[in-house]
Design a protein around this motif. Structure first.
Motif, PDB file in Angstrom:
ATOM      1  N   UNK B 183      57.875  29.190   7.483  1.00  0.00           N
ATOM      2  CA  UNK B 183      58.679  28.121   6.894  1.00  0.00           C
ATOM      3  C   UNK B 183      60.166  28.403   7.091  1.00  0.00           C
ATOM      4  N   UNK B 184      60.561  29.667   6.831  1.00  0.00           N
ATOM      5  CA  UNK B 184      61.952  30.089   7.044  1.00  0.00           C
ATOM      6  C   UNK B 184      62.373  29.824   8.491  1.00  0.00           C
ATOM      7  N   UNK B 185      61.486  30.225   9.401  1.00  0.00           N
ATOM      8  CA  UNK B 185      61.816  30.094  10.818  1.00  0.00           C
ATOM      9  C   UNK B 185      61.974  28.634  11.223  1.00  0.00           C
ATOM     10  N   UNK B 186      61.205  27.742  10.626  1.00  0.00           N
ATOM     11  CA  UNK B 186      61.335  26.323  10.964  1.00  0.00           C
ATOM     12  C   UNK B 186      62.712  25.805  10.560  1.00  0.00           C
ATOM     13  N   UNK B 187      63.197  26.265   9.424  1.00  0.00           N
ATOM     14  CA  UNK B 187      64.542  25.842   9.006  1.00  0.00           C
ATOM     15  C   UNK B 187      65.616  26.497   9.868  1.00  0.00           C
ATOM     16  N   UNK B 188      65.308  27.705  10.334  1.00  0.00           N
ATOM     17  CA  UNK B 188      66.294  28.463  11.115  1.00  0.00           C
ATOM     18  C   UNK B 188      66.370  27.952  12.556  1.00  0.00           C
ATOM     19  N   UNK B 189      65.293  27.341  13.019  1.00  0.00           N
ATOM     20  CA  UNK B 189      65.139  27.087  14.455  1.00  0.00           C
ATOM     21  C   UNK B 189      66.289  26.285  15.071  1.00  0.00           C
ATOM     22  N   UNK B 190      66.617  25.145  14.489  1.00  0.00           N
ATOM     23  CA  UNK B 190      67.600  24.279  15.143  1.00  0.00           C
ATOM     24  C   UNK B 190      69.013  24.862  15.156  1.00  0.00           C
ATOM     25  N   UNK B 191      69.525  25.335  13.999  1.00  0.00           N
ATOM     26  CA  UNK B 191      70.861  25.947  14.101  1.00  0.00           C
ATOM     27  C   UNK B 191      70.883  27.137  15.058  1.00  0.00           C
ATOM     28  N   UNK B 192      69.814  27.918  15.070  1.00  0.00           N
ATOM     29  CA  UNK B 192      69.770  29.069  15.973  1.00  0.00           C
ATOM     30  C   UNK B 192      69.751  28.607  17.426  1.00  0.00           C
ATOM     31  N   UNK B 193      68.979  27.563  17.710  1.00  0.00           N
ATOM     32  CA  UNK B 193      68.954  27.047  19.083  1.00  0.00           C
ATOM     33  C   UNK B 193      70.339  26.605  19.515  1.00  0.00           C
ATOM     34  N   UNK B 194      70.986  25.807  18.670  1.00  0.00           N
ATOM     35  CA  UNK B 194      72.308  25.282  19.027  1.00  0.00           C
ATOM     36  C   UNK B 194      73.303  26.428  19.249  1.00  0.00           C
ATOM     37  N   UNK B 195      73.327  27.360  18.313  1.00  0.00           N
ATOM     38  CA  UNK B 195      74.279  28.462  18.367  1.00  0.00           C
ATOM     39  C   UNK B 195      73.922  29.417  19.515  1.00  0.00           C
ATOM     40  N   UNK B 196      72.626  29.750  19.595  1.00  0.00           N
ATOM     41  CA  UNK B 196      72.172  30.723  20.584  1.00  0.00           C
ATOM     42  C   UNK B 196      72.363  30.227  22.006  1.00  0.00           C
ATOM     43  N   UNK B 197      72.057  28.968  22.249  1.00  0.00           N
ATOM     44  CA  UNK B 197      72.234  28.429  23.602  1.00  0.00           C
ATOM     45  C   UNK B 197      73.710  28.438  23.978  1.00  0.00           C
ATOM     46  N   UNK B 198      74.549  27.994  23.028  1.00  0.00           N
ATOM     47  CA  UNK B 198      75.989  27.961  23.299  1.00  0.00           C
ATOM     48  C   UNK B 198      76.518  29.357  23.632  1.00  0.00           C
ATOM     49  N   UNK B 199      76.247  30.308  22.768  1.00  0.00           N
ATOM     50  CA  UNK B 199      76.735  31.670  23.005  1.00  0.00           C
ATOM     51  C   UNK B 199      76.073  32.272  24.240  1.00  0.00           C
ATOM     52  N   UNK B 200      74.797  31.914  24.452  1.00  0.00           N
ATOM     53  CA  UNK B 200      74.080  32.427  25.619  1.00  0.00           C
ATOM     54  C   UNK B 200      74.748  32.014  26.917  1.00  0.00           C
ATOM     55  N   UNK B 201      75.253  30.793  26.967  1.00  0.00           N
ATOM     56  CA  UNK B 201      75.915  30.316  28.182  1.00  0.00           C
ATOM     57  C   UNK B 201      77.224  31.064  28.404  1.00  0.00           C
ATOM     58  N   UNK B 202      77.930  31.355  27.320  1.00  0.00           N
ATOM     59  CA  UNK B 202      79.157  32.139  27.456  1.00  0.00           C
ATOM     60  C   UNK B 202      78.811  33.519  28.024  1.00  0.00           C
ATOM     61  N   UNK B 203      77.766  34.123  27.458  1.00  0.00           N
ATOM     62  CA  UNK B 203      77.355  35.446  27.920  1.00  0.00           C
ATOM     63  C   UNK B 203      76.894  35.384  29.381  1.00  0.00           C
ATOM     64  N   UNK B 204      76.181  34.307  29.740  1.00  0.00           N
ATOM     65  CA  UNK B 204      75.692  34.172  31.115  1.00  0.00           C
ATOM     66  C   UNK B 204      76.851  34.162  32.101  1.00  0.00           C
TER      67      UNK B 204
END
Lengths: 270, 322
Positions: B183-204
């Motif tokens: 349940x926690x992970x379902x709430x975490x999923x979208x903000x983490x996706x948005x943040x993680x993808x953004x930062x991931x592209x910077x790192x890439x």
């Protein structure tokens, strides 16, 4: 000589694309090394000595190659047409190796030198025996206390020690032919002599053919059986060392010899 | 090593002092009336104003206020949030773990993602592959996180209904154990996706540049001369050496993320430090603003220290010069 050459290069051409221009870095070179022979390649900077060695060993850096052609045969195998796997096998065992002018840049700064040598050993056996082989190699290239040196990082060693480590890496695959690209240019004069002596000893002990690339004819005179003189991407003269020094055929070779034997003016001599 | 850490910790003290004084001055200068903000859209009765001003000592001279605050902070008292009617420290300690969770999970996604793309682009011999990843990373990085977040909400939450649109969890949760985690992970999923993808592209993008630089180094030629395979060269010579610049950038980005991802937390109503900061600024809750800023500054300082230590662990050349 009736023996077949170890390395036989015919009409090697390396043309590089530099912006809009094509530079003929190597323009039709014939070159050969017999088993166990020591050959010198001399010429001024930019004459194509290093590029030739890189092309033969297939270690070209990331440059834009417009043309790479010729016949390159090592023990009768065509190196240019060789697939990557076969080329790697040749580098890993009884093939050819290379050492470079700048050992600091050519050693990985983040790894201990022992590991870097171990990585080059021709076949992976147990760890303990690999370590022994690393220590034997370090000992063979004249480094005292191999166990200690193996644990060092490249920046912790002196220039001469680093070049000896490079030589140990090159010897790890037990090559039949060693290319030495300006092996002593970056070293102090006294260290230069020691490293050259080591190279010569290894050449004799292992009966390993060697191609020394240098602009220093003094080095050639000491070590090499034969010499190729290069200029502007072409071999302009090749001869046995003694013959070249006594009867140079080309003006350019004569000038190189004069420059290398010229003494400092008397008032500047120590 | 211990001396190094100690010296850095001491150096952090004047830095924090400067930040506190600067924040105090800025909050003093911006227009707005805390008492009015407390009351809302009604006229403030003069007696009430006077009571509040006396209680929170709003009319003390500026320097006295700064001095009092510093003295309190030195004793671990970060003041009282009159909007939340709670101690600022309690408030931060409640909010910070949520932000840390968001930042950590996001970076746990961003770092492998960015490294994989950067290595794939940087080591590819086909120019098309490099171009594809470089362009993709640039475009995705250019999308602001809050908008990327909205897009993800529209697609994955509203249209497909896979994830909740916002928040940190249901108001009343009856789940336990593994179901609770899910349940926690379902709430975490979208903000983490948005943040993680953004930062991931910077790192890439950083990783790609660094990989290309590493590949041009002499020791790569040596590795090739040893007859090592391409994969082996990448694993044992390229990855570690080209992750040095990455540690710096990702470390600083993570440090500032610990101070709260303001826009992202606002979009997802994620009750972390970022949301607390925005609310406090809006409501003139100055004690809370300064408290959050001090915490952010501490996070950045701590991360910088960790980055330096990591650097030394990765690069033996730095270890000896220290």
């Amino acid at each position: 000589m009736s023996l077949s050459p170890l390395l036989d290069v015919r009409d090697l051409k390396v043309h590089l694309r530099l912006g809009p221009n094509v530079v003929k870095a190597i323009d039709g070179v014939d070159f050969r090394i017999m088993p166990g022979e020591c050959v010198g390649i001399v010429g001024e900077s930019g004459s194509g000595k290093s590029t030739m060695a890189r092309a033969i060993t297939r270690l070209m850096p990331n440059v834009n190659i417009a043309e790479l052609s010729g016949e390159l045969s090592f023990e009768g195998q065509d190196i240019l047409a060789m697939p990557d796997g076969a080329l790697r096998a040749l580098r890993r065992g009884r093939g050819f190796s290379m050492i470079f002018q700048d050992p600091l840049g050519y050693l990985n700064p983040t790894q201990r030198v022992g590991r870097q040598i171990e990585e080059a050993l021709s076949c992976d056996s147990s760890r303990g025996s690999n370590r022994n082989r690393v220590h034997t190699l370090l000992d063979e290239v004249g480094l005292p206390d191999p166990a200690n040196v193996a644990r060092r990082y490249p920046h912790e060693l002196s220039g001469g020690m680093r070049q000896r480590v490079m030589i140990a890496i090159a010897l790890a695959s037990d090559p039949q032919l060693l290319f030495a690209d300006e092996p002593t240019t970056a070293l102090d004069a006294t260290v230069q002599l020691q490293v050259l002596q080591t190279l010569y000893r290894l050449h004799k002990e292992r009966n390993m053919a060697m191609a020394i690339i240098t602009h220093d004819l003094g080095v050639v005179a000491e070590l090499c059986d034969r010499v190729y003189v290069m200029r502007a991407g072409k071999v302009i003269e090749s001869a046995e060392t003694v013959r070249l020094f006594e009867h140079p055929q080309q003006d350019y070779s004569r000038r190189l010899i004069e420059l290398s034997t010229r003494r400092l003016p008397r008032e500047l001599q120590a | 090593m211990l001396r190094f850490v100690g010296r850095r910790a001491l150096l952090a003290i004047p830095l924090l002092l400067a930040i506190i004084i600067l924040m105090f001055s800025m909050l003093h200068l911006i227009p707005g009336d805390p008492v009015q903000a407390l009351v809302g859209d009604y006229p403030v009765p003069p007696a009430y104003r006077q009571a509040i001003e006396t209680k929170y000592r709003l009319n003390d001279p500026f320097l006295v206020q700064v001095g009092n605050y510093l003295a309190n902070v030195a004793q671990g008292d970060f003041g009282f949030s009159y909007q939340n009617q709670r101690n600022v420290l309690d408030l931060i300690l409640e909010r910070a773990p949520r932000t840390m969770l968001l930042a950590s999970v996001s970076f746990a996604l961003a770092i492998p993602l960015g490294m994989a793309i950067g290595i794939a682009a940087g080591t590819s011999r086909r120019p098309g592959v490099d171009k594809f990843w470089t362009t993709t990373a640039l475009i995705v990085y250019a999308i602001p996180t809050f908008w990327l977040g909205q897009l993800l909400v529209m697609l994955l939450a509203l249209r497909l209904g896979w994830f909740p649109t916002q928040g940190i969890g249901p108001l009343i949760s009856r789940t336990q154990g593994f179901a609770w985690l899910l349940e926690k992970l379902r709430y975490l999923a979208l903000p983490v996706l948005a943040f993680g993808i953004h930062e991931g592209m910077r790192i890439a993008r950083i990783m790609r540049a660094s990989v290309i630089d590493t590949l041009s180094q002499g020791y790569i030629i040596t590795a090739r001369a040893k007859g090592l395979s391409r994969g082996r060269i990448i694993r044992s010579h390229v990855m570690r050496n080209s992750s040095l610049p990455l540690v710096t950038i990702a470390g600083y980005a993570f440090g500032s993320a610990l101070g709260g991802a303001v826009l992202l937390e606002t979009v997802f109503t994620w009750p972390g430090l970022g949301l607390l900061l925005v609310d406090s600024i809006r409501l003139r809750d100055n004690m809370t603003v300064i408290g959050v800023v001090i915490f952010s500054a501490l996070a950045v300082i701590a991360m910088n220290l960790i980055v330096d230590l990591l650097y030394a662990a990765l690069d033996p050349r730095i270890r000896t010069t220290r």
